[in-house]
Motif scaffolding. Structure first.
Motif, mmCIF file in Angstrom:
data_model
loop_
_atom_site.group_PDB
_atom_site.id
_atom_site.type_symbol
_atom_site.label_atom_id
_atom_site.label_comp_id
_atom_site.label_asym_id
_atom_site.label_seq_id
_atom_site.Cartn_x
_atom_site.Cartn_y
_atom_site.Cartn_z
ATOM 1 N N ALA A 160 0.835 -1.197 0.000
ATOM 2 C CA ALA A 160 0.000 0.000 0.000
ATOM 3 C C ALA A 160 0.870 1.246 0.000
ATOM 4 C CB ALA A 160 -0.925 -0.006 1.214
ATOM 5 N N GLY A 161 0.516 2.212 -0.850
ATOM 6 C CA GLY A 161 1.247 3.462 -0.949
ATOM 7 C C GLY A 161 2.322 3.471 -2.005
ATOM 8 N N ALA A 162 2.760 2.298 -2.469
ATOM 9 C CA ALA A 162 3.804 2.221 -3.499
ATOM 10 C C ALA A 162 3.240 2.690 -4.831
ATOM 11 C CB ALA A 162 4.318 0.799 -3.613
ATOM 12 N N PRO A 163 4.071 3.282 -5.689
ATOM 13 C CA PRO A 163 3.586 3.751 -6.991
ATOM 14 C C PRO A 163 3.185 2.587 -7.887
ATOM 15 C CG PRO A 163 5.967 3.927 -6.859
ATOM 16 C CD PRO A 163 5.507 3.594 -5.483
ATOM 17 N N ALA A 164 2.315 2.866 -8.840
ATOM 18 C CA ALA A 164 1.862 1.843 -9.776
ATOM 19 C C ALA A 164 3.015 1.381 -10.653
ATOM 20 C CB ALA A 164 0.745 2.408 -10.646
ATOM 21 N N LYS A 165 2.967 0.107 -11.029
ATOM 22 C CA LYS A 165 3.948 -0.451 -11.954
ATOM 23 C C LYS A 165 3.280 -0.666 -13.308
ATOM 24 C CE LYS A 165 7.106 -2.783 -8.761
ATOM 25 N NZ LYS A 165 7.787 -4.077 -8.429
ATOM 26 N N LYS A 166 4.047 -0.375 -14.356
ATOM 27 C CA LYS A 166 3.517 -0.541 -15.696
ATOM 28 C C LYS A 166 3.739 -1.960 -16.171
ATOM 29 C CE LYS A 166 3.576 1.588 -20.285
ATOM 30 N NZ LYS A 166 4.173 2.638 -21.145
ATOM 31 N N VAL A 167 2.707 -2.542 -16.748
ATOM 32 C CA VAL A 167 2.760 -3.905 -17.256
ATOM 33 C C VAL A 167 2.785 -3.859 -18.770
ATOM 34 C CG1 VAL A 167 1.659 -6.174 -17.261
ATOM 35 C CG2 VAL A 167 1.376 -4.654 -15.294
ATOM 36 N N GLY A 168 3.670 -4.649 -19.357
ATOM 37 C CA GLY A 168 3.683 -4.821 -20.800
ATOM 38 C C GLY A 168 4.046 -6.250 -21.114
ATOM 39 N N ALA A 169 3.186 -6.963 -21.850
ATOM 40 C CA ALA A 169 3.441 -8.376 -22.137
ATOM 41 C C ALA A 169 3.085 -8.664 -23.586
ATOM 42 C CB ALA A 169 2.640 -9.268 -21.206
ATOM 43 N N ASP A 170 3.994 -9.338 -24.275
ATOM 44 C CA ASP A 170 3.788 -9.741 -25.670
ATOM 45 C C ASP A 170 2.893 -10.979 -25.694
ATOM 46 O OD1 ASP A 170 3.895 -10.415 -28.314
ATOM 47 O OD2 ASP A 170 6.074 -10.604 -28.417
ATOM 48 N N LEU A 171 1.799 -10.886 -26.423
ATOM 49 C CA LEU A 171 0.844 -11.998 -26.465
ATOM 50 C C LEU A 171 0.818 -12.692 -27.817
ATOM 51 C CD1 LEU A 171 -2.185 -10.363 -24.598
ATOM 52 C CD2 LEU A 171 -0.374 -11.780 -23.642
ATOM 53 N N GLN A 172 1.798 -12.445 -28.663
ATOM 54 C CA GLN A 172 1.817 -13.068 -29.993
ATOM 55 C C GLN A 172 1.747 -14.584 -29.859
ATOM 56 O OE1 GLN A 172 1.960 -11.531 -32.954
ATOM 57 N NE2 GLN A 172 2.512 -9.420 -32.440
ATOM 58 N N GLY A 173 0.705 -15.197 -30.477
ATOM 59 C CA GLY A 173 0.571 -16.653 -30.496
ATOM 60 C C GLY A 173 -0.013 -17.253 -29.231
ATOM 61 N N VAL A 174 -0.289 -16.460 -28.211
ATOM 62 C CA VAL A 174 -0.809 -16.990 -26.939
ATOM 63 C C VAL A 174 -2.286 -17.363 -27.102
ATOM 64 C CG1 VAL A 174 -1.376 -16.420 -24.542
ATOM 65 C CG2 VAL A 174 0.836 -15.741 -25.517
ATOM 66 N N GLN A 175 -2.626 -18.561 -26.649
ATOM 67 C CA GLN A 175 -4.015 -19.022 -26.709
ATOM 68 C C GLN A 175 -4.794 -18.647 -25.446
ATOM 69 O OE1 GLN A 175 -5.481 -20.602 -29.361
ATOM 70 N NE2 GLN A 175 -3.560 -20.264 -30.471
ATOM 71 N N ARG A 176 -4.137 -18.762 -24.277
ATOM 72 C CA ARG A 176 -4.831 -18.462 -23.019
ATOM 73 C C ARG A 176 -4.006 -17.494 -22.189
ATOM 74 N NH1 ARG A 176 -7.604 -22.873 -19.138
ATOM 75 N NH2 ARG A 176 -8.992 -22.857 -20.955
ATOM 76 N N LEU A 177 -4.659 -16.404 -21.795
ATOM 77 C CA LEU A 177 -4.036 -15.405 -20.939
ATOM 78 C C LEU A 177 -4.581 -15.573 -19.535
ATOM 79 C CD1 LEU A 177 -2.438 -12.723 -20.448
ATOM 80 C CD2 LEU A 177 -4.566 -11.530 -21.056
ATOM 81 N N THR A 178 -3.688 -15.607 -18.537
ATOM 82 C CA THR A 178 -4.109 -15.705 -17.143
ATOM 83 C C THR A 178 -3.530 -14.540 -16.367
ATOM 84 O OG1 THR A 178 -4.152 -18.129 -17.261
ATOM 85 C CG2 THR A 178 -4.132 -17.136 -15.069
ATOM 86 N N LEU A 179 -4.394 -13.769 -15.729
ATOM 87 C CA LEU A 179 -3.990 -12.668 -14.863
ATOM 88 C C LEU A 179 -4.168 -13.144 -13.422
ATOM 89 C CD1 LEU A 179 -5.803 -9.724 -16.701
ATOM 90 C CD2 LEU A 179 -3.492 -10.634 -17.098
ATOM 91 N N ARG A 180 -3.102 -13.104 -12.657
ATOM 92 C CA ARG A 180 -3.122 -13.689 -11.313
ATOM 93 C C ARG A 180 -2.688 -12.669 -10.273
ATOM 94 N NH1 ARG A 180 -0.236 -19.231 -11.328
ATOM 95 N NH2 ARG A 180 -2.144 -19.730 -12.475
ATOM 96 N N VAL A 181 -3.398 -12.659 -9.145
ATOM 97 C CA VAL A 181 -3.064 -11.803 -8.009
ATOM 98 C C VAL A 181 -2.760 -12.695 -6.819
ATOM 99 C CG1 VAL A 181 -3.872 -10.017 -6.422
ATOM 100 C CG2 VAL A 181 -4.505 -9.921 -8.835
ATOM 101 N N GLY A 182 -1.591 -12.499 -6.188
ATOM 102 C CA GLY A 182 -1.219 -13.264 -5.006
ATOM 103 C C GLY A 182 -1.186 -12.390 -3.772
#
Length: 938
Positions: free
Chosen positions: A115-137
């Protein structure tokens, strides 16, 4: 010409695969799992604007650890981008991790963010990917305040746009079964039947067995009506009856024991045996059961005996009590050929203080002494049970019992409707992996007390029984199944509350009448009784992040039980005190060790609000392989020539379907259905009903049938031993069987009806009334019969309707020609009481439903003074209305509205003035209960 063709095709090529950008918030978030709350569109999970490290974001999804979201990309996406972090509305210790995975391969991860930390930018190459999974731990420190934001999250691509992936279950690594026999458990009777157990389930005659029991307290119910209720319990799908034996009701004065009339427990157990019901005897001495002193005689306290301890004086009392019970049960234990298969000792030891505020002490040693004393007294049973919600469980000595109640008290939504694995419960005080999961107290209802006046939604009863099973339950027991009235003895009433009523609003009410919960529990009861050998070896499988917050209305609650590749998919769309939405277009992908299965293989299905379902997959039906069914397995019977008939029903909102492996079929014929074949699959789409029959011959040469009913029909179905064999009976009335005969009964209506499959080959004969067509009329595969009973108008005179006191004048002849007469009372007040000459007979706490009183138990009293029905003034109450808790803190002056009744007659009145001060009886409806026995002619 070639150039023209090229020009004609250019526009199509230009529009076939346009570029697109899809925001995460634009997608269906129903399949996003998370550890608390529900996914929020353009807001944090706490409901505020998206804000990370002081930076505001207009769009995105607010989530909560731990959770994930899977999308099918079809290989057409190019890039995923987002800003992630802990939302600013989270307090310490909020910390999360974010991961982006493509086809199971890690594409990007954030590391721990706080909490309080600045946002991090996400960039991911999805070329050819069939299933994308977004996970929070949860960053490894628990998920408290883990408010996780996917801000400005979007997917870019060309071609087919993203689609939410099917709900996933990984069944490829099921835990191994522990089938080592439990030492010193089990037994054998003179007929050669034997019982045993392992760490997974009970075993009966070499096959897994699931005990399905319902609680009934003989001393709280008229002995002359025991048998009728035992038959109803059997017809409801139970195979066992559990019963507390309260010491204080049998030993009202020291050393003087009574075992007659309502306290004739031996006769009660003999009646259970007569009708093929096993018995689970709960002998205390401490029982709780809302009994004064928990069932312990008052003289123990008066003499200063340290009850529920290792005090020698207490053990001397226990020895005396057990020996008394042992003498009554002589010859009725399983080892002697009797029905008693299990004995519970004590109840809620060291956790259940009562009026005296003492929970007991002595630990496991105390329980071992109780068991030794029980055995010495002749209470030798295959299984000894102890309640285990916080109580000591001597290792290897007792079967630990668990339970759950949704409506035990006012408050927040309960966790009883969430999926978990009770065989691996970490919070228990014993090693749960070493015992079968025994849910001996599943609360199908609850009683009213104080200001708390719940009305029990029937969906809650069905759902809690289904969830208890989905969690690995291999024993299912209901408390209470049969309601009752607190026993009144020499020293007064024996209940801990001031009211006499012990009506749990469960399947069978205080005066014996079956209610809608009775029907709602049939599907799970019959399934467990008939297919327990199939289900019991199946272990629990859960999604990676099952719904863990009982207030989560977005995530789907599901799980499975499986053995190898075969199993059942469990779905639940009910939560107490929360309104869950209808679910649409559901699809599941099950992963096995060497293959996978989609249910359904194309499209999806619906699950309506408040519904639950159990769907089979990879099931062997007499050699035919059923890939899956969008229908629920209910029971089975046989045709006259010996073919098995499996009975399924289609849950409301679903379109029934069976998908078979074609190579396992020799032939398949279907009525009220369409059959199609594609590749290795044979699909049967059904229109459920009494004529929906599939006839199958498998490659192994076995022939069988599948009967598919509507859900409503299934709720009205029972299986009975009648007319020379086992048959299915479909009726809107209450049906029971004894001695090969069928009894049909109904409260309020003189026209009775039922349908039978397989149909008897002879004409039927009704003991009373007019049977219109003794040979029956066609109703699909059933034969339907109708009996008209002569209407009776009981001689009951009611005076004072519209006031707070009503006089009821009658005589025993009012019950002539009927099984019972019910008074359905609508009143406004805090409490209603029925008295005679000032003596309280029964009572009712107002919960805005009509009060039904059966007069059969008061037959002799009807010859005396008038019965007086009195109502106390209204008072503020806490209610459950449409599954929602209502606590307005003010008196609700709305009188109850009963359903339209096919009654004998009704006496009504307009509300008087000053109802807030007095209360009043608005109406009394007199409802005869008609009953007729039917047998087959020669």
């Amino acid at each position: 010409m070639l150039a023209i063709v090229t020009l004609m095709f250019l526009p199509r090529l230009a529009t076939a695969a346009p570029d697109w950008t899809v925001g995460l918030q634009e997608l269906d978030l129903g399949r996003m799992s998370q550890g608390w709350g529900s996914p929020q569109v353009d807001k944090s999970v706490g409901g505020g604007p998206l804000s990370i490290g002081g930076r505001k974001f207009a769009h995105g999804v607010g989530s909560h650890a731990a959770g994930e979201f899977a999308l099918d990309l079809h290989g057409s996406a190019r890039r995923f981008s987002a800003w992630v972090g802990v939302d600013d509305d989270a307090q310490s210790p909020g910390s999360v991790t974010f991961q982006v995975l493509g086809d199971g391969r890690l594409l990007w991860e954030s590391g721990a963010m706080r909490a309080g930390a600045p946002a991090k930018k996400v960039g991911a190459d999805l070329q050819g990917v069939q299933r994308l999974t977004l996970r929070v731990g949860d960053a490894g420190d628990g998920n408290g305040m883990d408010h996780a934001d996917w801000a400005e999250a979007k997917i870019e691509g060309m071609g087919l746009q993203p689609k939410t992936s099917p709900y996933a279950l990984d069944l490829s690594k099921l835990r191994p079964l522990n089938l080592a026999p439990k030492k010193n458990w089990g037994g054998k009777n003179p007929a050669g039947d034997h019982l045993a157990a392992n760490a997974e389930y009970l075993v009966r005659n070499g096959k897994p067995w699931i005990m399905v029991s319902g609680e009934m307290h003989p001393a709280r119910y008229p002995s002359g009506q025991w048998e009728e209720q035992i038959l109803k319990m059997k017809a409801g799908g139970l195979n066992t009856i559990s019963a507390y034996i309260f010491p204080s009701m049998h030993e009202e004065d020291e050393g003087v024991f009574t075992w007659t009339d309502q306290r004739d427990i031996r006769r009660f157990v003999e009646l259970c045996a007569k009708h093929g019901m096993s018995v689970f005897l709960r002998v205390g001495p401490f029982c709780n059961g809302e009994c004064l002193n928990g069932g312990l005689p008052q003289y123990l306290h008066d003499q200063g005996v340290k009850v529920r301890t290792n005090d020698p004086r207490y053990f001397a009392y226990v020895r005396k009590w057990y020996q008394q019970v042992g003498r009554q049960m002589h010859g009725l234990m399983f080892k002697d050929g009797g029905p008693i298969v299990a004995v519970q000792l004590e109840n809620e030891f060291e956790i259940a203080p009562f009026a005296w505020g003492f929970a007991g002490e002595g630990g496991e040693a105390h329980m071992r002494v109780l068991k030794r004393l029980a055995i010495e007294a002749g209470l030798v049973a295959p299984f000894y049970v102890c309640t285990a919600w916080g109580s000591p469980v001597p290792s290897g000595e007792f079967l630990p019992g668990q339970g759950g109640y949704a409506w035990i008290a006012p408050g927040e939504p309960t966790p009883n409707y969430l999926f978990n694995d009770m065989h691996n419960a970490k919070q228990a005080k014993y090693d749960t992996t070493q015992y079968p999961v025994a849910n001996i107290e599943t609360g199908a209802g609850f009683f009213c007390y104080g200001q708390y006046r719940p009305t029990i939604p029937p969906e809650s009863s069905e759902a809690i029984a289904t969830i208890m099973t989905a969690r690995g339950g291999n024993i299912l027991g209901y408390y209470m199944y049969q309601g009752g009235t607190h026993f009144v003895g020499k020293h007064g009433a024996t209940g801990t509350f001031p009211n006499l009523s012990y009506d749990f609003q469960g399947p069978l009410r205080e005066f014996g009448q079956a209610n809608v919960i009775y029907d709602y529990l049939k599907p799970i009861n019959y399934f467990l009784s008939d297919f327990g050998d199939l289900l019991a070896p199946m272990v629990v499988a859960l999604p990676e992040n099952p719904v863990a917050d009982n207030k989560n209305v977005t995530g789907l609650r599901y799980g499975a039980r499986a053995h190898g590749d075969s199993g059942f998919l469990f779905l639940n769309n009910y939560q107490d005190r929360v309104q869950l939405p209808d679910r649409h277009n559901l699809q599941f992908e099950l992963k096995f060790a060497h293959t996978s299965l989609r249910i359904p293989d194309k499209g999806g299905f619906d699950l309506k609000q408040n519904q639950c379902a159990i769907l089979p997959f990879h099931l062997d039906l007499n050699g035919a392989h059923l890939n899956y069914a969008l229908a629920q397995l209910f029971t089975r019977t046989q045709t006259d020539d010996g073919r098995t008939v499996y009975v399924f029903f289609v849950p409301e909102g679903m379109k029934g379907q069976y998908v078979f492996d074609t190579k396992t079929l020799t032939s398949l014929k279907a009525k009220s259905a369409t059959v199609s074949k594609a590749g290795s699959r044979t699909t049967v789409s059904v229109q459920p009903g009494t004529d929906c029959l599939i006839q199958v011959k498998s490659k192994s040469g076995k022939e069988f049938e599948i009967l598919t009913l509507t859900r409503r029909q299934a709720l009205r179905l029972t299986r009975q031993d009648i007319f020379g064999r086992q048959r299915l009976v479909l009726s809107d009335n209450v049906v029971v069987a004894s001695g090969g005969k069928l009894r049909v009964s109904q409260i309020g209506g003189a026209k009775l009806g039922f349908a039978v499959f397989p149909a008897p080959k002879t004409k039927l004969i009704a003991a009373t009334g007019y049977l219109a067509h003794p040979g029956g009329d066609g109703d699909g595969v059933f034969r339907r019969y109708t009996i008209q009973i002569s209407k009776v108008k009981p001689d009951i005179r009611i005076e004072g309707i519209g006031s707070a006191e009503v006089k009821i004048k009658s005589s025993p002849s009012a019950l002539d020609g009927v099984n019972d007469v019910f008074l359905r009372v609508s009143y406004l007040g805090n409490e209603a009481k029925l008295k005679q000459d000032g003596t309280l007979l029964c009572d009712n706490l107002f919960n805005r439903t009509p009060w039904e009183i059966g007069l059969k138990r008061f037959r002799e009293k009807l010859a005396g003074a008038p019965l007086v029905l009195g109502v106390n003034p209204p008072a503020p109450i806490i209610e459950i209305v449409n599954n929602q808790q209502v606590n307005s803190g003010v008196t609700n002056l709305t009188a109850p509205k009963g359903e339209l009744l096919v009654g004998n007659y009704e006496v009504t009145s307009a509300p008087p003035a000053s109802v807030a001060d007095k209360g009043y009886v608005a109406s009394v409806t007199v409802l005869p209960e008609y009953a007729v026995w039917v047998h087959a002619g020669k």
